[in-house]
Design an enzyme around this catalytic site. Structure first.
Site, PDB file in Angstrom:
ATOM      1  N   ASP A  22      29.798  36.299  43.093  1.00  8.03           N
ATOM      2  CA  ASP A  22      30.077  37.596  42.472  1.00  8.03           C
ATOM      3  C   ASP A  22      29.026  37.943  41.411  1.00  8.03           C
ATOM      4  O   ASP A  22      29.369  38.313  40.278  1.00  8.03           O
ATOM      5  CB  ASP A  22      31.485  37.608  41.829  1.00  8.03           C
ATOM      6  N   GLU A 179      36.214  46.395  47.712  1.00 10.85           N
ATOM      7  CA  GLU A 179      36.270  45.691  46.425  1.00 10.85           C
ATOM      8  C   GLU A 179      34.877  45.631  45.824  1.00 10.85           C
ATOM      9  O   GLU A 179      33.935  46.192  46.385  1.00 10.85           O
ATOM     10  CB  GLU A 179      36.841  44.274  46.617  1.00 10.85           C
TER      11      GLU A 179
HETATM   12  C1  6LW Z   1      36.350  38.765  44.074  1.00  9.16           C
HETATM   13  C2  6LW Z   1      36.083  39.699  45.168  1.00  9.16           C
HETATM   14  C3  6LW Z   1      35.398  38.788  46.058  1.00  9.16           C
HETATM   15  O1  6LW Z   1      37.228  39.229  43.139  1.00  9.16           O
HETATM   16  O2  6LW Z   1      35.984  37.570  45.984  1.00  9.16           O
HETATM   17  O3  6LW Z   1      33.575  38.437  47.405  1.00  9.16           O
HETATM   18  C4  6LW Z   1      36.843  37.601  44.881  1.00  9.16           C
HETATM   19  N1  6LW Z   1      34.334  39.127  46.675  1.00  9.16           N
HETATM   20  O4  6LW Z   1      35.313  40.788  44.858  1.00  9.16           O
HETATM   21  C5  6LW Z   1      36.803  36.321  44.150  1.00  9.16           C
HETATM   22  O5  6LW Z   1      35.477  35.974  43.851  1.00  9.16           O
END
Ligand code: 6LW
Length: 503
Positions: A22, A179
């Site tokens: 991240d 996300e």
């Molecule tokens: C994070 C989300 C993700 O909150 O995995 O790859 C989750 N993306 O954005 C945990 O790292």
């Protein structure tokens, strides 16, 4: 603390190897700073510095005081600190993050110096959703955008929410988990970059653009602008990206990806790592270049940084920032002051195995597919050793104490002793060798781990060799990678030094 890269015609991806997921990056003049998720580990949110986006040095951890990071012992692995966004605005660095433990929610920290100290948290009780982003518009309004994707206007000084959540984009129809939003004003547009498809093999990066920070956002016709899903490329699970302008004015993306090894389905053992890939612009849309383990050198000069020393002698009063502990690090149980030049660990009496959340543990991320680790341990006052940990239920360890050296494996519900032999009195060097397996057969694991002891006359005697697949994310689940380190399971255990050597 650094990654070592070629200064010639290529550089190596990942630029920050090991469990560093991240990534969020920001530029201030000629300096770049990058922060990552840290889950159940303390201190939390490692922060790195670079001048070329390729060579990075860890300069600290944002959350290094208990007042900033609450991870109670009932916090399961892969809970805790998720997905920071790091930005610079008004002469200060700002970092917003979600602590999914203890109902802490979204938290905002600031500092004039990215190496710290960072402020205590400002809570954002009105901001619901993970993966918070921060962006300021020309009027000074601060926009906080979260997974889903929705947006809040906030006062970053108080954490107050100014008005209700506004849904802004739900990503590509049919794609799961929009996300990791990041919002940017570039040229005439506001761009909303997101990840989609989940953080596993389907991961990808998509983008939309609009005329105002709160949309509406028109999706890029070429979405996803980056994905390695359904390919045999060596870097998989590519997503969760952040855009940044390079020293020469071109654009780059930092993102997470994994390097699966072995046969099918491919096991990745280092967690999600940080990669770098160039971006060009066509019709005001970003076009992502080819992402590979060996990248053409960029147009700007590379600025190598000193390699991380192989040995930590524990000669300093404070532990170096790369060392992490589980959920907390009570100074009365763990430190270098009690016996000068040694790391002293006192076992928590309730935590007599590695399965326990309160285990007294000091480890570092495994950053290389091939590496060796050694430590000189004095277990005359207790029992402890060296462990490779994926989570509370997936770890291998070599332990000294009570006149014996033992190797244990914990794989899900099973825990077994795999080797045992007497140990002569006095300090002993315990070691682990990790090497990838050539994947000639569909059933081959990604690597193997050999646990042994250095004999007093020289030579490394292997007590047990174990298949690495059981310490992979594909087996254990969750969001973290391997961490290797020292622990105390009973009494007091002291470590004179610890070597981590890429092979
Ligand atoms: C994070 C989300 C993700 O909150 O995995 O790859 C989750 N993306 O954005 C945990 O790292």
């Amino acid at each position: 603390m650094s990654s070592q890269h070629d200064t010639g015609s290529t550089f190596t991806n990942p630029v920050i190897p090991g469990f560093h997921p991240d990534p969020s990056v920001c530029r201030v003049g000629e300096d770049y700073y990058l922060a990552c998720s840290s889950f159940e580990y303390f201190p939390g949110v490692p922060i790195f510095h670079s001048r070329d986006l390729v060579n990075w040095t860890q300069i600290g951890n944002v959350l290094d005081r208990p007042s900033q990071l609450r991870i109670p012992s009932d916090t399961p692995p892969s809970a805790g600190i998720y997905a920071p966004t790091l930005r610079h605005h008004g002469g200060r660095f700002w970092l917003v993050v979600t602590n999914v433990a203890a109902g802490e929610g979204n938290l905002l920290f600031s500092s004039v110096d990215p190496a710290g100290p960072w402020s205590d948290p400002v809570r954002l009780p009105g901001v619901h959703g993970i993966d918070p982003d921060l962006a300021w518009d020309e009027d000074g309004t601060c926009w906080c955008t979260v997974a889903g994707v929705s947006q809040f206007r906030i006062d970053p000084e108080t954490g107050e929410t100014l008005g209700p959540a506004q849904p802004v984009w739900s990503g590509t129809p049919g794609a799961l988990a929009p996300e990791a939003p990041h919002l940017y004003h570039i040229g005439e547009y506001w761009y909303l970059l997101i990840a989609e498809g989940g953080t596993e093999r389907g991961h990808g990066v998509s983008i939309g653009r609009g005329r105002t920070p709160n949309g509406p956002f028109e999706p890029c016709p070429a979405n996803p602008i980056l994905t390695h899903r359904s390919t045999h490329k060596p870097i998989q699970n590519t997503g969760h990206a952040d855009l940044v302008q390079a020293p020469d004015g071109s654009w780059q993306l930092v993102l997470l990806g994994v390097r699966p090894g072995g046969g099918t389905p491919g096991w990745h053992v280092l967690g999600r790592e940080t990669f770098l890939v160039p971006v060009t612009w066509v019709d005001d849309w970003p076009v992502v270049g080819e992402l590979s383990p060996e990248m053409p050198a960029p147009a700007w000069p590379l600025r190598p940084v000193p390699a991380t020393p192989v040995r930590d002698d524990f000669d300093e009063a404070e532990l170096r920032p790369l060392w992490v502990s589980l959920r907390r690090r009570p100074t009365e149980l763990c430190g270098t002051k009690e016996r000068a030049g040694w790391l002293t660990l006192h076992a928590d009496p309730s935590a007599d195995t590695l399965d326990h959340p309160d285990l007294v543990f000091v480890g570092r991320r495994q950053q290389h597919l091939s590496c060796g680790v050694r430590t000189l341990v004095d277990c005359s006052g207790g029992r402890g050793g060296l462990a490779v940990r994926l989570d509370d239920r997936h770890h291998y360890e070599i332990e000294a104490g009570d006149g014996r050296i033992k190797v244990f494996a914990r794989i899900g519900p099973l825990r077994t002793k795999v080797a045992s032999r007497p140990v002569p009195p006095g300090p002993v060097v315990l070691g682990i060798e990790i090497a990838p397996q050539p994947s000639g057969d569909a059933r081959t694991g990604p690597d193997h781990l050999s646990f042994g002891v250095e004999e007093q006359g020289g030579g490394f005697t292997v007590l047990a060799t174990l298949d690495g697949r059981y310490l992979s994310t594909e087996v254990a689940g969750g969001f973290t990678g391997r961490v290797i380190g020292m622990y105390a399971a009973a009494g007091t255990v002291q470590f004179d030094w610890c070597d981590y050597q890429p092979r």
